[in-house]
Design an enzyme around this catalytic site. Structure first.
Site, PDB file in Angstrom:
ATOM      1  N   GLY A  63     -19.490 137.632  45.179  1.00 57.51           N
ATOM      2  CA  GLY A  63     -19.562 138.639  44.118  1.00 57.51           C
ATOM      3  C   GLY A  63     -21.020 138.940  43.822  1.00 57.51           C
ATOM      4  O   GLY A  63     -21.914 138.397  44.468  1.00 57.51           O
TER       5      GLY A  63
ATOM      6  N   LYS B 285     -15.248 151.719  42.094  1.00 57.67           N
ATOM      7  CA  LYS B 285     -15.528 152.083  43.488  1.00 57.67           C
ATOM      8  C   LYS B 285     -14.700 151.146  44.356  1.00 57.67           C
ATOM      9  O   LYS B 285     -14.261 150.094  43.895  1.00 57.67           O
ATOM     10  CB  LYS B 285     -17.022 151.940  43.788  1.00 57.67           C
ATOM     11  CG  LYS B 285     -17.602 150.582  43.482  1.00 57.67           C
ATOM     12  CD  LYS B 285     -19.110 150.589  43.609  1.00 57.67           C
ATOM     13  CE  LYS B 285     -19.671 149.231  43.214  1.00 57.67           C
ATOM     14  NZ  LYS B 285     -21.122 149.243  43.076  1.00 57.67           N
TER      15      LYS B 285
ATOM     16  N   ASN C  97     -14.828 147.364  44.243  1.00 62.90           N
ATOM     17  CA  ASN C  97     -14.377 146.611  43.066  1.00 62.90           C
ATOM     18  C   ASN C  97     -12.867 146.599  42.930  1.00 62.90           C
ATOM     19  O   ASN C  97     -12.339 146.220  41.881  1.00 62.90           O
ATOM     20  CB  ASN C  97     -14.983 147.214  41.789  1.00 62.90           C
ATOM     21  CG  ASN C  97     -16.454 146.870  41.680  1.00 62.90           C
ATOM     22  OD1 ASN C  97     -16.933 145.969  42.358  1.00 62.90           O
ATOM     23  ND2 ASN C  97     -17.170 147.616  40.860  1.00 62.90           N
TER      24      ASN C  97
ATOM     25  N   VAL D 131     -16.871 133.132  45.155  1.00 66.59           N
ATOM     26  CA  VAL D 131     -15.488 133.054  44.699  1.00 66.59           C
ATOM     27  C   VAL D 131     -14.685 132.262  45.725  1.00 66.59           C
ATOM     28  O   VAL D 131     -14.810 132.522  46.921  1.00 66.59           O
ATOM     29  CB  VAL D 131     -14.883 134.472  44.567  1.00 66.59           C
ATOM     30  CG1 VAL D 131     -13.505 134.395  43.931  1.00 66.59           C
ATOM     31  CG2 VAL D 131     -15.795 135.366  43.738  1.00 66.59           C
TER      32      VAL D 131
ATOM     33  N   LYS E 273     -14.329 131.860  40.328  1.00 69.05           N
ATOM     34  CA  LYS E 273     -15.661 132.434  40.522  1.00 69.05           C
ATOM     35  C   LYS E 273     -16.692 131.492  39.934  1.00 69.05           C
ATOM     36  O   LYS E 273     -16.571 131.076  38.784  1.00 69.05           O
ATOM     37  CB  LYS E 273     -15.768 133.808  39.867  1.00 69.05           C
ATOM     38  CG  LYS E 273     -17.141 134.443  40.095  1.00 69.05           C
ATOM     39  CD  LYS E 273     -17.122 135.922  39.812  1.00 69.05           C
ATOM     40  CE  LYS E 273     -18.306 136.617  40.444  1.00 69.05           C
ATOM     41  NZ  LYS E 273     -18.218 138.077  40.301  1.00 69.05           N
TER      42      LYS E 273
ATOM     43  N   ASP F 114     -13.051 143.844  39.439  1.00 69.30           N
ATOM     44  CA  ASP F 114     -14.341 143.293  39.073  1.00 69.30           C
ATOM     45  C   ASP F 114     -14.862 144.008  37.848  1.00 69.30           C
ATOM     46  O   ASP F 114     -14.700 145.214  37.736  1.00 69.30           O
ATOM     47  CB  ASP F 114     -15.345 143.477  40.225  1.00 69.30           C
ATOM     48  CG  ASP F 114     -16.481 142.478  40.066  1.00 69.30           C
ATOM     49  OD1 ASP F 114     -17.107 142.133  41.060  1.00 69.30           O
ATOM     50  OD2 ASP F 114     -16.720 142.041  38.920  1.00 69.30           O
TER      51      ASP F 114
ATOM     52  N   PHE G  36     -22.704 138.036  41.286  1.00 63.92           N
ATOM     53  CA  PHE G  36     -23.450 136.934  40.665  1.00 63.92           C
ATOM     54  C   PHE G  36     -23.083 135.582  41.216  1.00 63.92           C
ATOM     55  O   PHE G  36     -23.569 134.579  40.757  1.00 63.92           O
ATOM     56  CB  PHE G  36     -23.175 136.907  39.144  1.00 63.92           C
ATOM     57  CG  PHE G  36     -24.013 137.887  38.394  1.00 63.92           C
ATOM     58  CD1 PHE G  36     -23.564 139.186  38.237  1.00 63.92           C
ATOM     59  CD2 PHE G  36     -25.243 137.538  37.875  1.00 63.92           C
ATOM     60  CE1 PHE G  36     -24.325 140.100  37.562  1.00 63.92           C
ATOM     61  CE2 PHE G  36     -26.005 138.452  37.196  1.00 63.92           C
ATOM     62  CZ  PHE G  36     -25.543 139.737  37.029  1.00 63.92           C
ATOM     63  N   GLY G  37     -22.142 135.519  42.121  1.00 63.39           N
ATOM     64  CA  GLY G  37     -21.767 134.163  42.518  1.00 63.39           C
ATOM     65  C   GLY G  37     -20.727 134.151  43.607  1.00 63.39           C
ATOM     66  O   GLY G  37     -20.366 135.197  44.137  1.00 63.39           O
TER      67      GLY G  37
ATOM     68  N   THR H 105     -24.649 151.563  44.264  1.00 60.09           N
ATOM     69  CA  THR H 105     -24.661 152.909  44.822  1.00 60.09           C
ATOM     70  C   THR H 105     -24.616 153.933  43.702  1.00 60.09           C
ATOM     71  O   THR H 105     -24.038 153.704  42.661  1.00 60.09           O
ATOM     72  CB  THR H 105     -23.437 153.123  45.737  1.00 60.09           C
ATOM     73  OG1 THR H 105     -23.310 154.520  45.957  1.00 60.09           O
ATOM     74  CG2 THR H 105     -22.154 152.619  45.069  1.00 60.09           C
TER      75      THR H 105
ATOM     76  N   ASP I  69     -17.720 151.179  36.631  1.00 61.15           N
ATOM     77  CA  ASP I  69     -18.131 150.801  37.988  1.00 61.15           C
ATOM     78  C   ASP I  69     -16.952 150.869  38.955  1.00 61.15           C
ATOM     79  O   ASP I  69     -16.718 149.962  39.739  1.00 61.15           O
ATOM     80  CB  ASP I  69     -18.730 149.393  37.988  1.00 61.15           C
ATOM     81  CG  ASP I  69     -19.688 149.220  39.153  1.00 61.15           C
ATOM     82  OD1 ASP I  69     -20.166 148.104  39.378  1.00 61.15           O
ATOM     83  OD2 ASP I  69     -19.942 150.222  39.848  1.00 61.15           O
TER      84      ASP I  69
HETATM   85  C1  LIG Z   1     -11.154 139.919  36.296  1.00 62.87           C
HETATM   86  O1  LIG Z   1     -12.067 139.767  37.359  1.00 62.87           O
HETATM   87  C2  LIG Z   1     -13.385 139.529  37.053  1.00 62.87           C
HETATM   88  C3  LIG Z   1     -13.905 139.411  35.742  1.00 62.87           C
HETATM   89  C4  LIG Z   1     -15.271 139.183  35.555  1.00 62.87           C
HETATM   90  C5  LIG Z   1     -16.110 139.060  36.660  1.00 62.87           C
HETATM   91  C6  LIG Z   1     -17.580 138.812  36.509  1.00 62.87           C
HETATM   92  O2  LIG Z   1     -18.207 138.387  37.445  1.00 62.87           O
HETATM   93  N1  LIG Z   1     -18.141 139.120  35.306  1.00 62.87           N
HETATM   94  C7  LIG Z   1     -19.502 138.961  35.040  1.00 62.87           C
HETATM   95  C8  LIG Z   1     -20.299 138.039  35.723  1.00 62.87           C
HETATM   96  C9  LIG Z   1     -21.655 137.932  35.412  1.00 62.87           C
HETATM   97  C10 LIG Z   1     -22.227 138.748  34.432  1.00 62.87           C
HETATM   98  C11 LIG Z   1     -21.420 139.659  33.751  1.00 62.87           C
HETATM   99  C12 LIG Z   1     -20.082 139.761  34.061  1.00 62.87           C
HETATM  100  C13 LIG Z   1     -15.610 139.181  37.959  1.00 62.87           C
HETATM  101  C14 LIG Z   1     -14.240 139.389  38.144  1.00 62.87           C
HETATM  102  N2  LIG Z   1     -13.645 139.540  39.416  1.00 62.87           N
HETATM  103  C15 LIG Z   1     -14.205 139.108  40.588  1.00 62.87           C
HETATM  104  O3  LIG Z   1     -15.290 138.574  40.686  1.00 62.87           O
HETATM  105  C16 LIG Z   1     -13.387 139.331  41.838  1.00 62.87           C
HETATM  106  C17 LIG Z   1     -13.561 138.132  42.772  1.00 62.87           C
HETATM  107  S1  LIG Z   1     -13.039 138.478  44.409  1.00 62.87           S
HETATM  108  C18 LIG Z   1     -11.344 138.153  44.399  1.00 62.87           C
HETATM  109  N3  LIG Z   1     -10.702 137.837  43.277  1.00 62.87           N
HETATM  110  C19 LIG Z   1      -9.350 137.599  43.330  1.00 62.87           C
HETATM  111  N4  LIG Z   1      -8.642 137.669  44.458  1.00 62.87           N
HETATM  112  C20 LIG Z   1      -9.263 137.975  45.612  1.00 62.87           C
HETATM  113  N5  LIG Z   1      -8.523 138.044  46.766  1.00 62.87           N
HETATM  114  C21 LIG Z   1     -10.646 138.216  45.604  1.00 62.87           C
HETATM  115 BR1  LIG Z   1     -11.548 138.674  47.216  1.00 62.87          BR
END
Ligand SMILES: COc1ccc(C(=O)Nc2ccccc2)cc1NC(=O)CCSc1ncnc(N)c1Br
Length: 274
Positions: free
Chosen positions: A23, A140, A143, A28, A44, A156, A25-26, A174, A138
């Site tokens: 992702g 796209k 996400n 998963v 995550k 995301d 920031f990190g 983008t 965001d």
């Molecule tokens: C409700 O989903 C989120 C909610 C919040 C944040 C997030 O980082 N917030 C954030 C992080 C830092 C600073 C400010 C906000 C990220 C996500 N979602 C994700 O990171 C998606 C991960 S990928 C994936 N996930 C499930 N099943 C798959 N098959 C996959 Br591939």
């Protein structure tokens, strides 16, 4: 209302499976709870050092509050979070069919039937988010995720804000999905998501975003600000009509999401079953 007891979670509660992707920031991972019932989740992992440095700590706390209350079939769930001394862990719904953009890259573009069903689900999710005063900002393909039955999930939320927002979005990602008002740094509303839905509709059917200009950033800027829209002939008249009604310079002129869901192009492909 009496808060539902949410138990404390720790990293040792989970068996860690394969990495699911990087992702912004990190990392998963697909994980499973060690004890019955064996829940499958996406975990995550965010590093506090990175978060503190990029001062998004406040943002992430607000994020988590907002998202723990979101419940919609086309919005990926954030079940909860926990942290240790170095990291914050977000407990996310696992989307069984993974990242939508990988399908888009593989197929080049989607059929109008598949595109219409995705856009209808997106409109439904956005109506819900806007009812909670959340602007996604965001939208796209990168996400978007796909559930086990192929249903679209907004996956995301790195940049969602409470409406109305005009926090400058650091234009790291983008530009393609930004509406004129954001490109011009003006006050923006949830209507930015209407514009992005139009861009998404175009990209699903055509295979590339409408204002893409590979000669660079400023070229894309100019094309967006001028709404320099050229829709290829392969696009059906109904799809063309919807795209044009969403990609309006004036946010007030963009087709409301409830009207999107009733548009002839969407109605034509509504699955009989659901
Ligand atoms: C409700 O989903 C989120 C909610 C919040 C944040 C997030 O980082 N917030 C954030 C992080 C830092 C600073 C400010 C906000 C990220 C996500 N979602 C994700 O990171 C998606 C991960 S990928 C994936 N996930 C499930 N099943 C798959 N098959 C996959 Br591939």
């Amino acid at each position: 209302a009496r808060d539902r007891p949410t138990r404390e979670w720790h990293l040792f509660d989970f068996d860690i499976g394969r990495p699911l992707g990087k992702g912004k920031f990190g990392r998963v991972y697909m994980v499973r709870t060690k004890t019955e019932p064996h829940y499958i989740l996406a975990l995550k992992c965010l590093y506090k050092s990175e978060i503190v440095q990029s001062r998004v700590e406040k943002q992430i706390r607000r994020e988590i509050e907002i998202q723990q209350n979101l419940r919609h079939p086309n919005v990926l769930r954030l079940y909860g979070y926990f942290h240790d001394e170095k990291r914050i862990f977000l407990m996310l719904e696992f989307a069984g069919k993974g990242e939508l953009y990988k399908q888009l890259t593989k197929h080049g573009c989607f059929t109008e039937k598949r595109s219409a069903r995705y856009i209808d689900q997106m409109a439904d999710a956005l109506i819900y988010l806007h009812s909670k005063h959340v602007i996604h900002r965001d939208i796209k393909p990168e996400n978007l995720l796909l559930g086990i039955n192929g249903e679209l999930k907004i996956g995301d939320f790195g940049w969602s804000v409470h409406a109305p927002g005009n926090r400058r979005k650091t234009l790291c990602g983008t530009l393609d999905y930004l509406p004129p008002e954001m490109v011009e740094g003006k006050e923006h509303s949830e209507k930015v998501d209407y514009w992005a839905l139009g861009v998404l509709t175009y990209e699903f059917i055509v295979g590339s975003p409408p204002f893409e200009d590979l000669t660079g950033y400023n070229a894309t800027y100019k094309r967006i600000a001028k709404v320099d829209l050229k829709i290829p002939n392969k696009v059906s008249p109904e799809a063309r009509d919807l795209i044009t009604k969403l990609l309006q310079y004036d946010p007030e002129k963009r087709l409301p999401l409830t009207e999107v869901r009733k548009h002839p192009w969407i109605m034509r492909y509504k699955s009989k079953s659901s």
